[in-house]
Scaffold this motif. Structure first.
Motif, PDB file in Angstrom:
ATOM      1  N   SER A  22     -54.131  37.356  80.424  1.00  0.00           N
ATOM      2  CA  SER A  22     -55.015  38.189  79.609  1.00  0.00           C
ATOM      3  C   SER A  22     -55.501  37.385  78.426  1.00  0.00           C
ATOM      4  O   SER A  22     -54.976  36.307  78.116  1.00  0.00           O
ATOM      5  N   ALA A  23     -56.499  37.920  77.757  1.00  0.00           N
ATOM      6  CA  ALA A  23     -57.075  37.231  76.604  1.00  0.00           C
ATOM      7  C   ALA A  23     -56.087  37.240  75.445  1.00  0.00           C
ATOM      8  O   ALA A  23     -55.554  38.296  75.083  1.00  0.00           O
ATOM      9  N   PRO A  24     -55.801  36.086  74.832  1.00  0.00           N
ATOM     10  CA  PRO A  24     -54.877  36.067  73.692  1.00  0.00           C
ATOM     11  C   PRO A  24     -55.559  36.567  72.425  1.00  0.00           C
ATOM     12  O   PRO A  24     -56.783  36.674  72.342  1.00  0.00           O
ATOM     13  N   THR A  25     -54.745  36.867  71.434  1.00  0.00           N
ATOM     14  CA  THR A  25     -55.244  37.293  70.126  1.00  0.00           C
ATOM     15  C   THR A  25     -54.775  36.301  69.068  1.00  0.00           C
ATOM     16  O   THR A  25     -53.759  35.613  69.240  1.00  0.00           O
ATOM     17  N   LEU A  26     -55.516  36.225  67.983  1.00  0.00           N
ATOM     18  CA  LEU A  26     -55.152  35.340  66.882  1.00  0.00           C
ATOM     19  C   LEU A  26     -54.082  35.989  66.015  1.00  0.00           C
ATOM     20  O   LEU A  26     -54.121  37.193  65.753  1.00  0.00           O
ATOM     21  N   THR A  86     -54.832  32.896  61.557  1.00  0.00           N
ATOM     22  CA  THR A  86     -54.380  31.522  61.690  1.00  0.00           C
ATOM     23  C   THR A  86     -54.945  30.929  62.972  1.00  0.00           C
ATOM     24  O   THR A  86     -55.669  31.581  63.717  1.00  0.00           O
ATOM     25  N   ASP A  87     -54.580  29.672  63.238  1.00  0.00           N
ATOM     26  CA  ASP A  87     -55.017  29.020  64.468  1.00  0.00           C
ATOM     27  C   ASP A  87     -54.025  29.228  65.603  1.00  0.00           C
ATOM     28  O   ASP A  87     -54.131  28.591  66.649  1.00  0.00           O
ATOM     29  N   GLN A  88     -53.050  30.112  65.427  1.00  0.00           N
ATOM     30  CA  GLN A  88     -52.079  30.413  66.467  1.00  0.00           C
ATOM     31  C   GLN A  88     -52.564  31.601  67.297  1.00  0.00           C
ATOM     32  O   GLN A  88     -53.160  32.535  66.764  1.00  0.00           O
ATOM     33  N   VAL A  89     -52.310  31.539  68.610  1.00  0.00           N
ATOM     34  CA  VAL A  89     -52.693  32.622  69.508  1.00  0.00           C
ATOM     35  C   VAL A  89     -51.439  33.330  69.989  1.00  0.00           C
ATOM     36  O   VAL A  89     -50.373  32.722  70.135  1.00  0.00           O
ATOM     37  N   LEU A  90     -51.577  34.627  70.215  1.00  0.00           N
ATOM     38  CA  LEU A  90     -50.465  35.455  70.658  1.00  0.00           C
ATOM     39  C   LEU A  90     -50.795  36.053  72.014  1.00  0.00           C
ATOM     40  O   LEU A  90     -51.903  36.554  72.230  1.00  0.00           O
ATOM     41  N   LEU A  91     -49.833  36.008  72.925  1.00  0.00           N
ATOM     42  CA  LEU A  91     -49.957  36.655  74.219  1.00  0.00           C
ATOM     43  C   LEU A  91     -49.253  38.005  74.174  1.00  0.00           C
ATOM     44  O   LEU A  91     -48.331  38.204  73.375  1.00  0.00           O
ATOM     45  N   PRO A  92     -49.661  38.963  75.000  1.00  0.00           N
ATOM     46  CA  PRO A  92     -48.987  40.265  74.998  1.00  0.00           C
ATOM     47  C   PRO A  92     -47.512  40.116  75.333  1.00  0.00           C
ATOM     48  O   PRO A  92     -47.121  39.318  76.191  1.00  0.00           O
ATOM     49  N   ALA A  93     -46.679  40.891  74.632  1.00  0.00           N
ATOM     50  CA  ALA A  93     -45.241  40.834  74.884  1.00  0.00           C
ATOM     51  C   ALA A  93     -44.893  41.388  76.257  1.00  0.00           C
ATOM     52  O   ALA A  93     -43.900  41.002  76.862  1.00  0.00           O
ATOM     53  N   SER A  94     -45.713  42.323  76.784  1.00  0.00           N
ATOM     54  CA  SER A  94     -45.504  42.885  78.116  1.00  0.00           C
ATOM     55  C   SER A  94     -46.820  42.777  78.882  1.00  0.00           C
ATOM     56  O   SER A  94     -47.625  41.884  78.622  1.00  0.00           O
ATOM     57  N   PHE A  95     -47.027  43.690  79.832  1.00  0.00           N
ATOM     58  CA  PHE A  95     -48.277  43.674  80.579  1.00  0.00           C
ATOM     59  C   PHE A  95     -49.459  44.066  79.711  1.00  0.00           C
ATOM     60  O   PHE A  95     -50.601  43.887  80.107  1.00  0.00           O
ATOM     61  N   GLY A  96     -49.208  44.601  78.533  1.00  0.00           N
ATOM     62  CA  GLY A  96     -50.295  44.981  77.653  1.00  0.00           C
ATOM     63  C   GLY A  96     -51.014  46.221  78.149  1.00  0.00           C
ATOM     64  O   GLY A  96     -50.480  47.025  78.913  1.00  0.00           O
ATOM     65  N   THR A  97     -52.244  46.366  77.714  1.00  0.00           N
ATOM     66  CA  THR A  97     -53.055  47.526  78.064  1.00  0.00           C
ATOM     67  C   THR A  97     -54.101  47.130  79.096  1.00  0.00           C
ATOM     68  O   THR A  97     -54.845  46.171  78.893  1.00  0.00           O
ATOM     69  N   VAL A  98     -54.145  47.862  80.182  1.00  0.00           N
ATOM     70  CA  VAL A  98     -55.132  47.652  81.235  1.00  0.00           C
ATOM     71  C   VAL A  98     -55.998  48.898  81.302  1.00  0.00           C
ATOM     72  O   VAL A  98     -55.480  50.014  81.408  1.00  0.00           O
ATOM     73  N   ALA A  99     -57.303  48.724  81.216  1.00  0.00           N
ATOM     74  CA  ALA A  99     -58.232  49.850  81.247  1.00  0.00           C
ATOM     75  C   ALA A  99     -58.931  49.907  82.592  1.00  0.00           C
ATOM     76  O   ALA A  99     -59.023  48.906  83.320  1.00  0.00           O
ATOM     77  N   VAL A 100     -59.414  51.083  82.918  1.00  0.00           N
ATOM     78  CA  VAL A 100     -60.189  51.259  84.151  1.00  0.00           C
ATOM     79  C   VAL A 100     -61.437  50.387  84.078  1.00  0.00           C
ATOM     80  O   VAL A 100     -62.150  50.373  83.079  1.00  0.00           O
ATOM     81  N   GLY A 101     -61.699  49.652  85.132  1.00  0.00           N
ATOM     82  CA  GLY A 101     -62.838  48.751  85.173  1.00  0.00           C
ATOM     83  C   GLY A 101     -62.480  47.308  84.899  1.00  0.00           C
ATOM     84  O   GLY A 101     -63.249  46.407  85.252  1.00  0.00           O
ATOM     85  N   GLU A 102     -61.334  47.061  84.258  1.00  0.00           N
ATOM     86  CA  GLU A 102     -60.914  45.691  84.001  1.00  0.00           C
ATOM     87  C   GLU A 102     -60.273  45.087  85.248  1.00  0.00           C
ATOM     88  O   GLU A 102     -59.842  45.800  86.162  1.00  0.00           O
ATOM     89  N   THR A 103     -60.193  43.772  85.261  1.00  0.00           N
ATOM     90  CA  THR A 103     -59.578  43.051  86.375  1.00  0.00           C
ATOM     91  C   THR A 103     -58.161  42.657  85.999  1.00  0.00           C
ATOM     92  O   THR A 103     -57.955  41.959  84.998  1.00  0.00           O
TER      93      THR A 103
END
Length: 466
Positions: A22-26, A86-103
């Motif tokens: 999934s897309a990381p967050t800053l 910051t210049d650090q990226v964070l990945l979801p701790a779990s599966f995160g949130t999946v919405a209808v229409g996303e892959t």
């Protein structure tokens, strides 16, 4: 002791890891937005044009901001002014949130944790969804990846899966790992199954649609099917999320024989939170629509009309939300529903008026070219005779000449309609919008000459008489 060890379940030396791509967050970092006098801020005299702030107001403002660089906020949200990234990226701790229409995109790995090679390794991945009131349960096999003949110690087999989420229901990613289990009789097939459940949220918008058609006589009596059956789909999108939504594409995948004319819209469409966007999509058929082939079979014999449904197509929409996965969704099918007169004596009839540029004048004869389309339900070689009887409109118009026109059909099939062209002569009696009266279509019995009413039209046409 030996019996208990023999009955212990076999645990394969395999470590299974699943990571959602999934897309990381800053990573955010708080910065000081408020500095007190005790921390070194100079005391500046207030201008005469600024009123002195009361102590209670000052205390409330001071309590809502961070005191220094490390102090936490007190009952106040973190705004863009009070934080930086910051210049650090964070990945979801779990599966995160999946919405209808996303892959949904995930990586599954199986690692040999033993000190000996492992044979027969295979990864099989499935995605299941639970059934709801609106969605039926589904099951998809996403991957079936075989490993090498012998998986070396510390080596791994990896499977990458992708699947579009279309149902608003709880999903489960099921990973089945196969390996060979050594026994006294030789190698035995063994399967290790792990399940990862995750919830699905709705898309960041709400869409409603409505099908509209024109009911005017100049449209419903038009002989051209592209004008007569022209249909509009009205769409309305509302951003229900707290972030902006970029609509990258919005179109219709039409079903034959319909085609779509794209309206002049700016793309992409930016929807801020609670913004509303409306679109009007125009659809036209490319060939005549056989009405009796689309009729529903649920109507009883006592109904004067029967329901009919024209499948128009499906709505395809693609969007993107900052900091989230891009989404694509197919909504539909979109259906145009109407009611058609019930066929009588195995026939269905339609009446059209040929457009003409001749002027209409009071107390002057005017010609009205008509076309009758007769759709047979079953093919036959038996000749049949039709009578079209005109009904006067009272004080508005009257007919000149014969009011009954006859037409004989020798043979017919169900592939094409029987077309009957004729002309009426009508005299308007007044100015303004004048109705030309009605018409009734009868099928004459060849043996008894009895006429059976097939279809009647209370008003055939209306014209503007200057």
């Amino acid at each position: 002791m030996e019996a208990s060890q023999a009955s212990a379940p076999y645990i394969p030396p395999i470590a299974v890891k699943v990571m959602r791509v999934s897309a990381p967050t800053l990573a955010p970092r708080l910065v000081p937005a408020f500095e007190t006098v005790a921390e070194g801020a100079p005391v500046l005299p207030a201008p005469h044009s600024v009123a002195t702030m009361e102590a209670s107001v000052w205390d409330a403002a001071q309590a809502s901001m961070a005191q220094g660089s490390d102090a936490a906020f007190v009952q106040a949200p973190v705004s863009m002014r009070d934080s930086s990234y910051t210049d650090q990226v964070l990945l979801p701790a779990s599966f995160g949130t999946v919405a209808v229409g996303e892959t949904f995109h995930a990586v599954i790995s199986a690692t040999n944790t033993s000190t000996r090679p492992l044979t027969g390794v295979r990864i099989r991945v499935e995605l299941h969804s639970e059934g709801t009131e609106k969605f039926a349960p589904t099951s998809f096999q996403l991957a079936d990846v075989p490993g090498p003949v012998a998986l070396a110690p510390g080596a791994q087999v990896t499977a990458v899966v992708r699947h579009g989420i279309e149902a608003l229901a709880t999903h489960a990613l099921v990973c089945r790992i196969r390996s060979d289990q050594p026994t006294a009789q030789g190698l035995k097939e063994h399967w290790l199954a792990k399940q990862y459940r995750f919830a699905v949220s709705p898309p960041p918008f709400v869409m409603s649609s409505a099908v509209q058609v024109s009911s005017g006589l100049r449209v419903t009596r038009h002989p051209d099917v592209r004008e007569r059956e022209r249909t509009w789909i009205r769409l309305q999108l509302r951003n229900t999320s707290a972030r902006p939504v970029h609509i990258e594409s919005l179109h219709v995948e039409t079903t034959a024989p319909w085609t779509w004319a794209a309206p002049p819209t700016d793309t992409p469409i930016l929807l801020m939170p609670q913004d509303l966007h409306q679109a009007l999509l125009e659809l036209t058929p490319t060939q005549p629509i056989v009405p009796h082939a689309l009729r529903s079979t649920e109507a009883t014999s006592a109904d004067a009309t029967v329901p009919a449904a024209w499948p128009l197509g499906q709505i395809r929409i693609a969007w993107r939300v900052p900091g989230a996965e891009p989404g694509r969704l197919r909504i539909g099918p979109i259906v145009r529903r109407t009611r058609l007169p019930r066929p009588v004596q195995g026939w269905y009839a339609e009446l059209y008026v040929q457009p003409t540029d001749l002027p209409w004048r009071v107390d002057e004869p005017c010609t009205l070219p008509l076309r009758v389309s007769l759709w047979p339900i079953a093919s036959t070689e038996t000749p049949c005779t039709w009578d079209l009887v005109a009904d006067d409109a009272g004080k508005e118009t009257y007919y000149v000449g014969e009011q009954t026109h006859s037409y004989t059909v020798k043979s017919h099939d169900t592939t094409e309609p029987v077309v009957w062209d004729l002309t009426w002569t009508i005299v308007p009696c007044r100015r303004g919008v004048v109705k030309t009266g009605g018409a009734s279509l009868y099928l004459r019995d060849a043996a008894t000459s009895t006429r059976h009413l097939v279809q009647s039209w209370p008003c055939v046409w209306e014209v503007s008489v200057p």
